[in-house]
Design a protein around this motif. Sequence first.
Motif, PDB file in Angstrom:
ATOM      1  N   GLU A 192       0.831  -1.206   0.000  1.00  0.00           N
ATOM      2  CA  GLU A 192       0.000   0.000   0.000  1.00  0.00           C
ATOM      3  C   GLU A 192       0.867   1.259   0.000  1.00  0.00           C
ATOM      4  O   GLU A 192       0.538   2.267  -0.635  1.00  0.00           O
ATOM      5  N   THR A 193       2.008   1.211   0.698  1.00  0.00           N
ATOM      6  CA  THR A 193       2.894   2.373   0.763  1.00  0.00           C
ATOM      7  C   THR A 193       3.527   2.657  -0.592  1.00  0.00           C
ATOM      8  O   THR A 193       3.558   3.795  -1.061  1.00  0.00           O
ATOM      9  N   ARG A 194       4.035   1.646  -1.232  1.00  0.00           N
ATOM     10  CA  ARG A 194       4.543   1.762  -2.604  1.00  0.00           C
ATOM     11  C   ARG A 194       4.711   0.352  -3.149  1.00  0.00           C
ATOM     12  O   ARG A 194       5.371  -0.473  -2.529  1.00  0.00           O
ATOM     13  N   SER A 195       4.105   0.072  -4.285  1.00  0.00           N
ATOM     14  CA  SER A 195       4.213  -1.252  -4.880  1.00  0.00           C
ATOM     15  C   SER A 195       5.579  -1.403  -5.538  1.00  0.00           C
ATOM     16  O   SER A 195       5.917  -0.682  -6.478  1.00  0.00           O
ATOM     17  N   THR A 196       6.373  -2.321  -5.021  1.00  0.00           N
ATOM     18  CA  THR A 196       7.734  -2.557  -5.501  1.00  0.00           C
ATOM     19  C   THR A 196       7.952  -4.064  -5.636  1.00  0.00           C
ATOM     20  O   THR A 196       7.145  -4.859  -5.131  1.00  0.00           O
ATOM     21  N   PRO A 197       9.019  -4.484  -6.301  1.00  0.00           N
ATOM     22  CA  PRO A 197       9.315  -5.924  -6.301  1.00  0.00           C
ATOM     23  C   PRO A 197       9.440  -6.500  -4.898  1.00  0.00           C
ATOM     24  O   PRO A 197       9.029  -7.640  -4.645  1.00  0.00           O
ATOM     25  N   SER A 237      -7.546  -8.024   8.511  1.00  0.00           N
ATOM     26  CA  SER A 237      -8.066  -6.768   7.992  1.00  0.00           C
ATOM     27  C   SER A 237      -7.815  -5.583   8.913  1.00  0.00           C
ATOM     28  O   SER A 237      -7.983  -4.431   8.511  1.00  0.00           O
ATOM     29  N   GLN A 238      -7.426  -5.817  10.165  1.00  0.00           N
ATOM     30  CA  GLN A 238      -7.239  -4.718  11.089  1.00  0.00           C
ATOM     31  C   GLN A 238      -5.991  -3.915  10.722  1.00  0.00           C
ATOM     32  O   GLN A 238      -5.035  -4.437  10.154  1.00  0.00           O
ATOM     33  N   PRO A 239      -5.969  -2.609  11.037  1.00  0.00           N
ATOM     34  CA  PRO A 239      -4.806  -1.773  10.708  1.00  0.00           C
ATOM     35  C   PRO A 239      -3.626  -2.068  11.628  1.00  0.00           C
ATOM     36  O   PRO A 239      -3.767  -2.724  12.663  1.00  0.00           O
ATOM     37  N   LEU A 240      -2.456  -1.569  11.228  1.00  0.00           N
ATOM     38  CA  LEU A 240      -1.267  -1.697  12.077  1.00  0.00           C
ATOM     39  C   LEU A 240      -1.497  -0.979  13.402  1.00  0.00           C
ATOM     40  O   LEU A 240      -2.156   0.056  13.442  1.00  0.00           O
ATOM     41  N   PRO A 241      -0.951  -1.503  14.485  1.00  0.00           N
ATOM     42  CA  PRO A 241      -1.002  -0.749  15.743  1.00  0.00           C
ATOM     43  C   PRO A 241      -0.368   0.627  15.563  1.00  0.00           C
ATOM     44  O   PRO A 241       0.564   0.806  14.775  1.00  0.00           O
ATOM     45  N   ALA A 242      -0.884   1.609  16.288  1.00  0.00           N
ATOM     46  CA  ALA A 242      -0.423   2.987  16.121  1.00  0.00           C
ATOM     47  C   ALA A 242       1.088   3.113  16.316  1.00  0.00           C
ATOM     48  O   ALA A 242       1.758   3.871  15.612  1.00  0.00           O
ATOM     49  N   ARG A 243       1.616   2.354  17.267  1.00  0.00           N
ATOM     50  CA  ARG A 243       3.060   2.442  17.528  1.00  0.00           C
ATOM     51  C   ARG A 243       3.873   1.986  16.325  1.00  0.00           C
ATOM     52  O   ARG A 243       4.863   2.633  15.944  1.00  0.00           O
ATOM     53  N   GLU A 244       3.449   0.876  15.699  1.00  0.00           N
ATOM     54  CA  GLU A 244       4.168   0.378  14.530  1.00  0.00           C
ATOM     55  C   GLU A 244       3.960   1.284  13.320  1.00  0.00           C
ATOM     56  O   GLU A 244       4.867   1.470  12.513  1.00  0.00           O
ATOM     57  N   ARG A 245       2.762   1.824  13.182  1.00  0.00           N
ATOM     58  CA  ARG A 245       2.507   2.750  12.072  1.00  0.00           C
ATOM     59  C   ARG A 245       3.401   3.983  12.192  1.00  0.00           C
ATOM     60  O   ARG A 245       3.971   4.456  11.213  1.00  0.00           O
ATOM     61  N   ASP A 246       3.529   4.510  13.405  1.00  0.00           N
ATOM     62  CA  ASP A 246       4.394   5.675  13.605  1.00  0.00           C
ATOM     63  C   ASP A 246       5.853   5.324  13.324  1.00  0.00           C
ATOM     64  O   ASP A 246       6.620   6.133  12.811  1.00  0.00           O
ATOM     65  N   ARG A 247       6.225   4.097  13.653  1.00  0.00           N
ATOM     66  CA  ARG A 247       7.615   3.684  13.463  1.00  0.00           C
ATOM     67  C   ARG A 247       8.007   3.662  11.994  1.00  0.00           C
ATOM     68  O   ARG A 247       9.099   4.111  11.626  1.00  0.00           O
ATOM     69  N   TYR A 248       7.109   3.166  11.132  1.00  0.00           N
ATOM     70  CA  TYR A 248       7.442   3.002   9.718  1.00  0.00           C
ATOM     71  C   TYR A 248       6.867   4.105   8.828  1.00  0.00           C
ATOM     72  O   TYR A 248       7.434   4.390   7.768  1.00  0.00           O
ATOM     73  N   LEU A 249       5.745   4.721   9.239  1.00  0.00           N
ATOM     74  CA  LEU A 249       5.009   5.584   8.309  1.00  0.00           C
ATOM     75  C   LEU A 249       4.779   6.989   8.851  1.00  0.00           C
ATOM     76  O   LEU A 249       3.923   7.711   8.331  1.00  0.00           O
ATOM     77  N   GLU A 250       5.521   7.383   9.859  1.00  0.00           N
ATOM     78  CA  GLU A 250       5.317   8.714  10.427  1.00  0.00           C
ATOM     79  C   GLU A 250       5.544   9.787   9.361  1.00  0.00           C
ATOM     80  O   GLU A 250       6.548   9.795   8.661  1.00  0.00           O
ATOM     81  N   GLY A 251       4.583  10.674   9.217  1.00  0.00           N
ATOM     82  CA  GLY A 251       4.686  11.756   8.245  1.00  0.00           C
ATOM     83  C   GLY A 251       4.256  11.383   6.838  1.00  0.00           C
ATOM     84  O   GLY A 251       4.240  12.247   5.953  1.00  0.00           O
ATOM     85  N   LEU A 252       3.888  10.124   6.599  1.00  0.00           N
ATOM     86  CA  LEU A 252       3.484   9.688   5.263  1.00  0.00           C
ATOM     87  C   LEU A 252       1.976   9.468   5.229  1.00  0.00           C
ATOM     88  O   LEU A 252       1.385   8.962   6.185  1.00  0.00           O
ATOM     89  N   ASP A 253       1.359   9.846   4.127  1.00  0.00           N
ATOM     90  CA  ASP A 253      -0.074   9.674   3.953  1.00  0.00           C
ATOM     91  C   ASP A 253      -0.327   8.310   3.306  1.00  0.00           C
ATOM     92  O   ASP A 253      -0.332   8.173   2.086  1.00  0.00           O
ATOM     93  N   VAL A 254      -0.520   7.292   4.127  1.00  0.00           N
ATOM     94  CA  VAL A 254      -0.731   5.926   3.651  1.00  0.00           C
ATOM     95  C   VAL A 254      -2.037   5.415   4.237  1.00  0.00           C
ATOM     96  O   VAL A 254      -2.221   5.412   5.452  1.00  0.00           O
ATOM     97  N   LYS A 255      -2.952   4.986   3.371  1.00  0.00           N
ATOM     98  CA  LYS A 255      -4.235   4.473   3.822  1.00  0.00           C
ATOM     99  C   LYS A 255      -4.074   3.061   4.394  1.00  0.00           C
ATOM    100  O   LYS A 255      -3.142   2.349   4.053  1.00  0.00           O
ATOM    101  N   ALA A 256      -5.025   2.686   5.237  1.00  0.00           N
ATOM    102  CA  ALA A 256      -5.073   1.290   5.685  1.00  0.00           C
ATOM    103  C   ALA A 256      -5.391   0.418   4.474  1.00  0.00           C
ATOM    104  O   ALA A 256      -6.374   0.675   3.771  1.00  0.00           O
ATOM    105  N   PRO A 257      -4.593  -0.600   4.189  1.00  0.00           N
ATOM    106  CA  PRO A 257      -4.765  -1.356   2.939  1.00  0.00           C
ATOM    107  C   PRO A 257      -6.068  -2.119   2.835  1.00  0.00           C
ATOM    108  O   PRO A 257      -6.519  -2.420   1.735  1.00  0.00           O
ATOM    109  N   CYS A 258      -6.686  -2.427   3.972  1.00  0.00           N
ATOM    110  CA  CYS A 258      -7.914  -3.240   3.911  1.00  0.00           C
ATOM    111  C   CYS A 258      -9.167  -2.434   4.181  1.00  0.00           C
ATOM    112  O   CYS A 258     -10.254  -2.994   4.316  1.00  0.00           O
ATOM    113  N   GLY A 259      -9.025  -1.111   4.288  1.00  0.00           N
ATOM    114  CA  GLY A 259     -10.171  -0.214   4.371  1.00  0.00           C
ATOM    115  C   GLY A 259     -11.163  -0.526   5.443  1.00  0.00           C
ATOM    116  O   GLY A 259     -12.352  -0.295   5.302  1.00  0.00           O
TER     117      GLY A 259
END
Length: 947
Positions: free
Chosen positions: A261-266, A925-947
């Motif tokens: 969801e963050t960026r589709s890469t190999p 389907s549940q989103p990442l815990p807030a702590r882990e989301r902040d660790r990897y995605l802080e400052g990035l606009d990334v939607k929850a992949p399973c909506g």
Amino acid sequence: MRLQDGRRERDAFISYSQKQDNELAKALQDGLKRLALPRWRTARMSVFRDVTSLPANSDLWALLQGELARSRYLILLASPEAAASPWVAREVEHWLRERSTEHLLIAVARGEIRWDEEAGDFDWEHTTALPRQLAGHFPAEPLWVDLRQITDDTHRSLRYTAFRGAVATLAAPLHGRPKEELDSDDVRQVRFTRRLGQGAIALLTALLVTASVLGLYARQQRDEAVEQAHMSASQALAVRSEQLLATSPNQAAQYALYADETRSTPESRRALAQAVAAAPYAKRRLRADSDSVSDMEGASSLAETNVLLSADGTTAAYSSVFDRAKGVRLYDVRSARQVRVLRTAGEPKGLSRDGRVLATEVHLNRIQLWDTRTGKLLSTMATGYTKDLPHIVWGLPTFALSPDGRWVAASHFTPQGEAFVVVWRASDGRVLTRLRVSSTRLGLGFSGDGSRMALVDSGRREVREFLTDSARWEAARALPGMTGDTSDDWKYDEVLLFDGARKALARTSERAEVWDLEQRRRIAERTLGSYRDMAVADGEGNFVVGGEDGAVRLYDAALRPGTALGRFVRPASALALSADGAQVAVASYGGEFNLFSTGARRGQQVSLGDREFAFGDLTPDGRMAVRRTEGHTEFWDPRTGRRLGGIPYANLSVNLDDTAYALSGDKRYVGMQSRERSEFEDTERFDIWDLRTGERTDCGMDVDGYGAVFFLPGDRYVVGVWNGVQLLDTRACTRSTVMPVQDGSLALALSGDRRTLVVVDQASNRVDTWRWDGDDAFEHTARTALPLEADPWGVVVDHEGNQAAFSDKESHVYVVRLDSGRQVRATGYLPGDTDDVAFSRDGSLLFQGFMTESNRGVRVLDASSGDQLDVWTTDPPAASVKPKEGMQVVPGPANDILTLGPDHKIVRRTVGVGAWRDLLCGLVSQPLPARERDRYLEGLDVKAPCG
């Protein structure tokens, strides 16, 4: 307005699918805030949308509950994705429990809504945009706003009449003002703002020119930095996913989803492929674990959740004390979708073989039979003791429904504590027999044809049979050595019959024994340790066990431990298997409900009658399986499992490689090209056969050359290699040349949409691309060349005709973009021969069959980079692999591929990035815990992949 806790009351809460409708929800939020308000004023209306309104917090659901509680209205942005979203379901369910439908507004983004006047509810067979939690809550058809025509982002503005009207309709109850008044006020504000703005335009123009030059450079730098941040975060999440594969497959899937969801890469696609492989038996999570079970548990019992599975594996039934919609939910196992809710207070007890009849137990000691297709009650049967029963003798300890649904059997107690077995005829509820039995463990089971029922009475250590047609009991036969221990709770102390009631599994909470009832001897026994429940596959004799630790494990007929299917948050309270053991349904004490498939990697065997097929029997386009016998050829559709027809011809004197087949779009005609051998020379011939009559049509001819053949759209033309690439008009039976033979032999491939033809000259490695004009001719659109060292063996084209893949004799795969000629060579050399390659439907992945001296399998490749993402080896074990039998891989229907290996089984496998994301979202389907989301995605606009 302020609430008691000092917080401001919100006007509305928008519930929607983040995966699909984030932009539309944002536009709706902005529109509600700005409608009929001067543009320079701060918005007074407070509208909640979780992406923008939530702080970082690990307890997401608690925050959402708080926001729902402070909101006056709930706006449901309806769509099929929202209907399937577990978060939307929880929000709607919470609202219905705490508030009313009078303050629930519906706006439709996609999908269908239909109202059934006769039922007084939504028509759930045709309604796709609403969650099932709304069933039965509206007394009359509600008004809803249609946003389905507003598909363009540029039209999601109050400047456009259609969108402004929709927003005004939703805003009217929020403001307590008529829609027309709000709409008129907004138009006046827009006009005033426009006149005011025109005076400032001249002044701003000069400043804008200067600022734009500086802004363009800054924006470019910012975009590059944001892109790099997304790439880095995606790669970090993919690495974390790989680290968790061995210890926590569910968490690995969660990180893989966020990586893609963050960026589709190999790297993200590799993480998805490996996450799917790490949880190969999980099929779908249908119901989530309850937040808390403590209020539902007693001192000596756990809250009940029940599940059944029909013997043919098509239908599942589920009920739970945690389910807000009381009743029995029915699911189609193949699609993993709910099809009906039976409004009954009973618990599911049995399903007929085809899943069309459901038996439920209702208070007190009654049995009801239901038609699962219509939801109608068929009949009710009673034990004879249905009132004034002490609590200790409530319920039917043992139950059996015959496979054809004609006979029902159950054990029950009298008020005096005596135990009886009763057998009823289902059609009229008539009691056929009532037999007194011991009060200890019993087993009841019918034969496959329902002609006899076996009763195992472990208290008396005997087995006896009841003949249903004559309503007669056979004499009892002793079972010496069977334990009748009753020290365990009855829940864990039972007898399960299988193999057509010829075998029995006697179990306690820690021990299991398998008995042959015909030979009356114990054939297997095992101490299993502490576990909660156990079930058996009637046909195969495989067992599934739910442990105290939440793990679900398979055992074979000899009780030898096998595969661990998965793990639950809480112990399993009910398990069920299809007769062949291929499908498994498991429910936990927390209400969780999962489906598993015992075929690894989502592979599902395609049954084509009782026929066996060997390597090469699948056509390259995956539309036919061909079976040749002496003087006869049969054609089967592997996508539906149906026989297409047969013809009275088969030349077994030539190899299958020397024969090519093509199926018309309407599946009526087969084009067949075959080589005829004689003492003096070989000749090739092409004929068209009518599958309805099995006769050869008038359009047939001797040809010069050999290669693949294809029907084109409309079925009038066939393209093939006959002294070059030629086009055959089947009506006039005339040919025209598309491309002559130049340097050597030619190989053909056609895209899935049948509009792009790729021709490779195997001598010069030249590749030509032709596009069908939709009428009667091909247009040459591109030419490129493969590297000189390539030795192309086969060629395939993706569904849309954008790229082609070439496998060579050294097991390499070359991917060529047909428009630009850009080429990628797949990495990861495999020794031995490689066979077919096939694209996923979206063209992002390639699947390559291979064989070595000891094994066969499928290699998963990234089409854009050539990276190897995974290797899937296949059953049976290497020792049983036959020489020269490879692995065939061809396109399948939708997001599937078909494989045909040395076990002679055609297997349908779900593949592709989108399909894998859907599969994994069904599990986590549940989103990442807030702590882990902040660790990897802080400052990035990334939607929850399973909506």
